[in-house]
Motif scaffolding. Sequence first.
Motif, PDB file in Angstrom:
ATOM      1  N   HIS A  89       0.863  -1.188   0.000  1.00 20.82           N
ATOM      2  CA  HIS A  89       0.000   0.000   0.000  1.00 20.82           C
ATOM      3  C   HIS A  89       0.900   1.239   0.000  1.00 20.82           C
ATOM      4  O   HIS A  89       1.458   1.620   1.033  1.00 20.82           O
ATOM      5  CB  HIS A  89      -0.908   0.013   1.233  1.00 20.82           C
ATOM      6  CG  HIS A  89      -2.180  -0.740   1.059  1.00 20.82           C
ATOM      7  ND1 HIS A  89      -2.218  -2.098   0.893  1.00 20.82           N
ATOM      8  CD2 HIS A  89      -3.481  -0.326   1.020  1.00 20.82           C
ATOM      9  CE1 HIS A  89      -3.481  -2.503   0.774  1.00 20.82           C
ATOM     10  NE2 HIS A  89      -4.266  -1.441   0.833  1.00 20.82           N
ATOM     11  N   VAL A 162      -0.546  -1.951  -4.847  1.00 19.37           N
ATOM     12  CA  VAL A 162      -1.818  -1.289  -5.107  1.00 19.37           C
ATOM     13  C   VAL A 162      -1.647  -0.432  -6.361  1.00 19.37           C
ATOM     14  O   VAL A 162      -0.825   0.491  -6.385  1.00 19.37           O
ATOM     15  CB  VAL A 162      -2.252  -0.422  -3.919  1.00 19.37           C
ATOM     16  CG1 VAL A 162      -3.468   0.425  -4.286  1.00 19.37           C
ATOM     17  CG2 VAL A 162      -2.562  -1.289  -2.708  1.00 19.37           C
ATOM     18  N   HIS A 165      -5.604   3.126  -5.337  1.00 17.63           N
ATOM     19  CA  HIS A 165      -6.387   3.065  -4.118  1.00 17.63           C
ATOM     20  C   HIS A 165      -7.653   3.895  -4.317  1.00 17.63           C
ATOM     21  O   HIS A 165      -7.919   4.418  -5.394  1.00 17.63           O
ATOM     22  CB  HIS A 165      -5.576   3.535  -2.905  1.00 17.63           C
ATOM     23  CG  HIS A 165      -6.083   3.001  -1.616  1.00 17.63           C
ATOM     24  ND1 HIS A 165      -6.788   3.771  -0.719  1.00 17.63           N
ATOM     25  CD2 HIS A 165      -6.043   1.760  -1.086  1.00 17.63           C
ATOM     26  CE1 HIS A 165      -7.136   3.033   0.312  1.00 17.63           C
ATOM     27  NE2 HIS A 165      -6.701   1.799   0.121  1.00 17.63           N
ATOM     28  N   SER A 208      -3.574  -4.641  -7.328  1.00 18.64           N
ATOM     29  CA  SER A 208      -4.873  -4.505  -6.680  1.00 18.64           C
ATOM     30  C   SER A 208      -5.536  -3.221  -7.138  1.00 18.64           C
ATOM     31  O   SER A 208      -4.870  -2.239  -7.474  1.00 18.64           O
ATOM     32  CB  SER A 208      -4.753  -4.522  -5.157  1.00 18.64           C
ATOM     33  OG  SER A 208      -4.377  -3.248  -4.662  1.00 18.64           O
ATOM     34  N   SER A 209      -6.868  -3.236  -7.142  1.00 16.60           N
ATOM     35  CA  SER A 209      -7.666  -2.054  -7.464  1.00 16.60           C
ATOM     36  C   SER A 209      -8.705  -1.840  -6.378  1.00 16.60           C
ATOM     37  O   SER A 209      -9.460  -2.756  -6.034  1.00 16.60           O
ATOM     38  CB  SER A 209      -8.371  -2.216  -8.807  1.00 16.60           C
ATOM     39  OG  SER A 209      -9.308  -1.170  -8.999  1.00 16.60           O
ATOM     40  N   HIS A 210      -8.740  -0.610  -5.861  1.00 19.39           N
ATOM     41  CA  HIS A 210      -9.715  -0.215  -4.846  1.00 19.39           C
ATOM     42  C   HIS A 210     -10.605   0.900  -5.410  1.00 19.39           C
ATOM     43  O   HIS A 210     -11.189   1.675  -4.660  1.00 19.39           O
ATOM     44  CB  HIS A 210      -8.995   0.250  -3.585  1.00 19.39           C
ATOM     45  CG  HIS A 210      -7.959  -0.721  -3.087  1.00 19.39           C
ATOM     46  ND1 HIS A 210      -8.030  -1.346  -1.868  1.00 19.39           N
ATOM     47  CD2 HIS A 210      -6.832  -1.193  -3.659  1.00 19.39           C
ATOM     48  CE1 HIS A 210      -6.980  -2.149  -1.710  1.00 19.39           C
ATOM     49  NE2 HIS A 210      -6.240  -2.063  -2.793  1.00 19.39           N
ATOM     50  N   ASP A 292     -11.023  -4.773  -3.939  1.00 17.23           N
ATOM     51  CA  ASP A 292     -11.484  -4.475  -2.594  1.00 17.23           C
ATOM     52  C   ASP A 292     -13.003  -4.668  -2.500  1.00 17.23           C
ATOM     53  O   ASP A 292     -13.690  -4.904  -3.491  1.00 17.23           O
ATOM     54  CB  ASP A 292     -11.064  -3.053  -2.208  1.00 17.23           C
ATOM     55  CG  ASP A 292     -10.925  -2.882  -0.706  1.00 17.23           C
ATOM     56  OD1 ASP A 292     -10.944  -3.892   0.013  1.00 17.23           O
ATOM     57  OD2 ASP A 292     -10.783  -1.738  -0.256  1.00 17.23           O
ATOM     58  N   ASN A 399       0.926  -7.227   3.988  1.00 14.91           N
ATOM     59  CA  ASN A 399       1.109  -5.871   3.488  1.00 14.91           C
ATOM     60  C   ASN A 399       2.262  -5.136   4.163  1.00 14.91           C
ATOM     61  O   ASN A 399       2.507  -5.281   5.357  1.00 14.91           O
ATOM     62  CB  ASN A 399      -0.176  -5.073   3.723  1.00 14.91           C
ATOM     63  CG  ASN A 399      -0.015  -3.617   3.327  1.00 14.91           C
ATOM     64  OD1 ASN A 399       0.044  -3.298   2.144  1.00 14.91           O
ATOM     65  ND2 ASN A 399       0.068  -2.732   4.297  1.00 14.91           N
TER      66      ASN A 399
END
Length: 552
Positions: A89, A162, A165, A208-210, A292, A399
Amino acid sequence: MQRRAFLWYFGAVNCIRFLRRFRSSVAWAILFAALRASLAAQTADAVQEQIARVDAGARSGPFAPNWDSLGAYRVPDWYRDAKFGIFIHWGVFSVPAFGNEWYPRNMYQQGSAEFKHHIATYGPQSKFGYKDFIPLFRAEHFDADAWIDLFARAGARYIVPVAEHCDGFAMYDSAIDPWNAAKMGPHRDIVGALETATRKRGLHFGVSSHRAEHWWWYDGGMQFDSDVRDPRYAVLYGPAQPRTLPGQAARREPDPNHLETWLAPNTAFTDDWLARSAELVDKYHPDFLYFDWWIGQPAFQPYLQRFAAYYYNQAAARKQGPDQGVVLTYKMNDFPENAATLDVERGKLDLVRLLPWQTDTSVSIHSWGYVNNDEYRDAKSLIGELVDVVSKNGNLLLNVGPKSDGTIPGEARAILLEMGAWLKTNGEAIYGSRPFLVFGEGPTKVASSALDTDIQKFTAQDIRFTTNNGALYAIALGWPADGELQIHTLYRTAPYLPGPACSVELLGTPSALKWTQEEDGLHIQLPPAPPDEPAFVFRILAQHGAACGNAK
């Protein structure tokens, strides 16, 4: 695309000429309006082009965009063997380094600690907003190869930064989002640099995708005089919609387990979400993709099916990975359980799950991103969690939150290296392992499969099992004070083994062990002093015909 770029350039040049000629506030307003309109048109075109590729790809391959077809998905063996990955992150939120990675949202929530801190430290949000942290996010000490070297030494087998975010700032070179790290702040494609370094080390790469939560992320900034209300920054801050349904109190917190109680995003937003998600697939070919929680909002359901079919089909077409498989994670009930891989955030399952799953947690306790004065877990706690999760057919995605300059906090580095040292000695019980018929024994339980159940204190009676290459591994999460480890599950007539135990070894020690298998369990006499380890791994072989040990 070239024609659109020319038209944008031509329009901008003419606006600037107009501005120089008249030098008025009206001219400035016309310039900004023209540039915003041109940028919005380019973004809309890029979104639609990407969606067209998604829909074509979702119809071309072994998977179709419906749950019945996606139910044929199988988790690849590389992921089941890997067991341990690193989550990263990192973003603009690491600049204020206050509270947690929700700072960009909370700084616009009137009355919050972040709101008060922001005004006291940086001034009112109308003068200094979240966007103003971007030039301060320089990443001057970021070294992708050094990061991956550390993570490899920690024993991680896959790396997941990430990519975006909830704050709306992309950490990659996006053709859809102009607010990205390649064009601003670090002026580097951070995700691209990490992908290159990861694959160079032979590790698996994910993103990752938030983005889904961005629909309501900045809604607080619409309630008072802040830069969120400035149309010049609508691409970064928008849509800034309420979380609640019409007619409900704006400050009411909807139930996170019932996402139908949240205001549904409109088609423009879900189209944009789909395009951004697919852009990550096309640019970086991730072996692993993490979404997420807010993708569980019902409006996303048809988009999830289109995306999953596209992702799986693209991987199949590229023959991606040694067993041609990729991993897509979800939370709660966002996917049917056989169409993707379940992730339990900062949580555990209480039993062996027949399908592979994952937990994600952090070395830091209060924030996923770096903040000043955070607390950190110790390596013993995290190794215990890794063992417990693996015994139940899961993976651990751990993380790390780097500082804004690109350095890894010393506390996190020390934890990772200690985990790596333990895995170097005991990794055969983890990597490539599969669950035993029972996950373990002992008094420490998870009350239910739930969020925020990951931090547990294990006792000397807590034992977890794994199997690998014909061996059973009993991992003791403490050292009995009386010098004897009793494993009740492995009593003499237990039906779990093909025959009686015939060999017991403690990994990392050369000494032979004395042991007996009795009616009340396997009794192991321990060495006088425990090895300097956070957990203790016993390799147990059972009689299999005339041989000591099973065939794999």
